[in-house]
Scaffold this motif. Structure first.
Motif, PDB file in Angstrom:
ATOM      1  N   LEU A   1       3.931  -0.907   9.248  1.00 35.90           N
ATOM      2  CA  LEU A   1       3.343  -2.129   8.688  1.00 35.90           C
ATOM      3  C   LEU A   1       4.279  -2.772   7.675  1.00 35.90           C
ATOM      4  CD1 LEU A   1      -0.325  -0.975   8.025  1.00 35.90           C
ATOM      5  CD2 LEU A   1       0.566  -2.225   9.986  1.00 35.90           C
ATOM      6  N   PRO A   2       4.126  -4.083   7.471  1.00 35.22           N
ATOM      7  CA  PRO A   2       4.896  -4.736   6.416  1.00 35.22           C
ATOM      8  C   PRO A   2       4.550  -4.127   5.057  1.00 35.22           C
ATOM      9  CG  PRO A   2       3.753  -6.360   7.785  1.00 35.22           C
ATOM     10  CD  PRO A   2       3.248  -5.009   8.185  1.00 35.22           C
ATOM     11  N   ALA A   3       5.497  -4.122   4.151  1.00 33.55           N
ATOM     12  CA  ALA A   3       5.296  -3.513   2.832  1.00 33.55           C
ATOM     13  C   ALA A   3       4.127  -4.137   2.079  1.00 33.55           C
ATOM     14  CB  ALA A   3       6.582  -3.623   2.013  1.00 33.55           C
ATOM     15  N   LYS A   4       3.870  -5.422   2.307  1.00 36.99           N
ATOM     16  CA  LYS A   4       2.806  -6.095   1.551  1.00 36.99           C
ATOM     17  C   LYS A   4       1.415  -5.910   2.162  1.00 36.99           C
ATOM     18  CE  LYS A   4       3.024 -10.690   3.646  1.00 36.99           C
ATOM     19  NZ  LYS A   4       3.157 -12.105   3.361  1.00 36.99           N
ATOM     20  N   ALA A   5       1.298  -5.174   3.274  1.00 37.78           N
ATOM     21  CA  ALA A   5      -0.002  -4.981   3.930  1.00 37.78           C
ATOM     22  C   ALA A   5      -0.938  -4.180   3.032  1.00 37.78           C
ATOM     23  CB  ALA A   5       0.186  -4.281   5.265  1.00 37.78           C
ATOM     24  N   LYS A   6      -2.145  -4.696   2.871  1.00 35.39           N
ATOM     25  CA  LYS A   6      -3.169  -4.063   2.042  1.00 35.39           C
ATOM     26  C   LYS A   6      -4.469  -3.946   2.829  1.00 35.39           C
ATOM     27  CE  LYS A   6      -0.582  -4.367  -1.710  1.00 35.39           C
ATOM     28  NZ  LYS A   6       0.515  -3.482  -1.668  1.00 35.39           N
ATOM     29  N   GLU A   7      -5.332  -3.032   2.407  1.00 34.94           N
ATOM     30  CA  GLU A   7      -6.629  -2.854   3.051  1.00 34.94           C
ATOM     31  C   GLU A   7      -7.389  -4.172   3.078  1.00 34.94           C
ATOM     32  OE1 GLU A   7      -8.590   0.315   0.988  1.00 34.94           O
ATOM     33  OE2 GLU A   7      -7.159   1.808   1.699  1.00 34.94           O
ATOM     34  N   GLY A   8      -8.018  -4.441   4.208  1.00 34.55           N
ATOM     35  CA  GLY A   8      -8.800  -5.659   4.370  1.00 34.55           C
ATOM     36  C   GLY A   8      -8.016  -6.832   4.925  1.00 34.55           C
ATOM     37  N   MET A   9      -6.705  -6.728   4.963  1.00 32.05           N
ATOM     38  CA  MET A   9      -5.891  -7.831   5.477  1.00 32.05           C
ATOM     39  C   MET A   9      -5.990  -7.944   6.991  1.00 32.05           C
ATOM     40  SD  MET A   9      -2.313  -7.810   3.400  1.00 32.05           S
ATOM     41  CE  MET A   9      -2.207  -8.707   1.865  1.00 32.05           C
ATOM     42  N   CYS A  10      -5.857  -9.172   7.484  1.00 33.51           N
ATOM     43  CA  CYS A  10      -5.780  -9.436   8.916  1.00 33.51           C
ATOM     44  C   CYS A  10      -4.308  -9.394   9.321  1.00 33.51           C
ATOM     45  CB  CYS A  10      -6.366 -10.803   9.249  1.00 33.51           C
ATOM     46  SG  CYS A  10      -8.122 -10.916   8.887  1.00 33.51           S
ATOM     47  N   LEU A  11      -4.039  -8.730  10.434  1.00 32.33           N
ATOM     48  CA  LEU A  11      -2.667  -8.562  10.904  1.00 32.33           C
ATOM     49  C   LEU A  11      -2.529  -9.109  12.314  1.00 32.33           C
ATOM     50  CD1 LEU A  11      -2.247  -4.830   9.836  1.00 32.33           C
ATOM     51  CD2 LEU A  11      -1.594  -6.843   8.516  1.00 32.33           C
ATOM     52  N   GLN A  12      -1.324  -9.510  12.652  1.00 27.84           N
ATOM     53  CA  GLN A  12      -1.003  -9.909  14.015  1.00 27.84           C
ATOM     54  C   GLN A  12      -0.061  -8.858  14.591  1.00 27.84           C
ATOM     55  OE1 GLN A  12       0.719 -13.809  13.972  1.00 27.84           O
ATOM     56  NE2 GLN A  12      -1.245 -14.810  13.646  1.00 27.84           N
ATOM     57  N   LEU A  13      -0.248  -8.558  15.865  1.00 25.57           N
ATOM     58  CA  LEU A  13       0.576  -7.568  16.543  1.00 25.57           C
ATOM     59  C   LEU A  13       1.397  -8.259  17.608  1.00 25.57           C
ATOM     60  CD1 LEU A  13       1.261  -4.560  17.096  1.00 25.57           C
ATOM     61  CD2 LEU A  13      -0.644  -4.573  18.718  1.00 25.57           C
ATOM     62  N   SER A  14       2.671  -7.919  17.641  1.00 25.02           N
ATOM     63  CA  SER A  14       3.555  -8.465  18.654  1.00 25.02           C
ATOM     64  C   SER A  14       4.392  -7.326  19.219  1.00 25.02           C
ATOM     65  CB  SER A  14       4.464  -9.537  18.030  1.00 25.02           C
ATOM     66  OG  SER A  14       5.400  -9.981  18.975  1.00 25.02           O
ATOM     67  N   ILE A  15       4.356  -7.161  20.530  1.00 24.10           N
ATOM     68  CA  ILE A  15       5.149  -6.139  21.198  1.00 24.10           C
ATOM     69  C   ILE A  15       6.013  -6.847  22.226  1.00 24.10           C
ATOM     70  CG2 ILE A  15       5.103  -4.088  22.652  1.00 24.10           C
ATOM     71  CD1 ILE A  15       2.384  -3.428  21.421  1.00 24.10           C
ATOM     72  N   GLU A  16       7.291  -6.542  22.203  1.00 22.35           N
ATOM     73  CA  GLU A  16       8.228  -7.162  23.130  1.00 22.35           C
ATOM     74  C   GLU A  16       8.995  -6.086  23.882  1.00 22.35           C
ATOM     75  OE1 GLU A  16      10.771  -9.980  21.181  1.00 22.35           O
ATOM     76  OE2 GLU A  16       9.162 -10.649  19.865  1.00 22.35           O
ATOM     77  N   VAL A  17       9.402  -6.395  25.082  1.00 21.10           N
ATOM     78  CA  VAL A  17      10.243  -5.498  25.857  1.00 21.10           C
ATOM     79  C   VAL A  17      11.688  -5.692  25.398  1.00 21.10           C
ATOM     80  CG1 VAL A  17      11.108  -4.968  28.164  1.00 21.10           C
ATOM     81  CG2 VAL A  17       8.694  -5.527  27.839  1.00 21.10           C
TER      82      VAL A  17
END
Length: 64
Positions: free
Chosen positions: A28-44
């Motif tokens: 996770l990004p260093a600034k990620a905190k509980e309750g935050m909304c995240l986006q996921l991106s997976i690339e080949v």
């Protein structure tokens, strides 16, 4: 969208549409905190995939 529910040791507990799962918190990004909304991106990674396939073929060639 993912919701960062909480941290459990080195793991991040995430929720997506009612499904709970965990990933290493280090991803996770260093600034990620509980309750935050995240986006996921997976690339080949085509280059790494081709290099890995070539290495596997090289190993098989040594045995056969």
């Amino acid at each position: 969208m993912l919701i960062l529910e909480r941290f459990e040791g080195d793991w991040a507990i995430l929720e997506h549409e009612g499904t709970i799962f965990q990933i290493p918190a280090a991803l996770l990004p260093a600034k990620a905190k509980e309750g935050m909304c995240l986006q996921l991106s997976i690339e080949v990674d085509d280059g790494a995939t081709e290099a890995r396939a070539a290495e596997i073929h090289k190993i098989f060639d040594q045995f056969f």
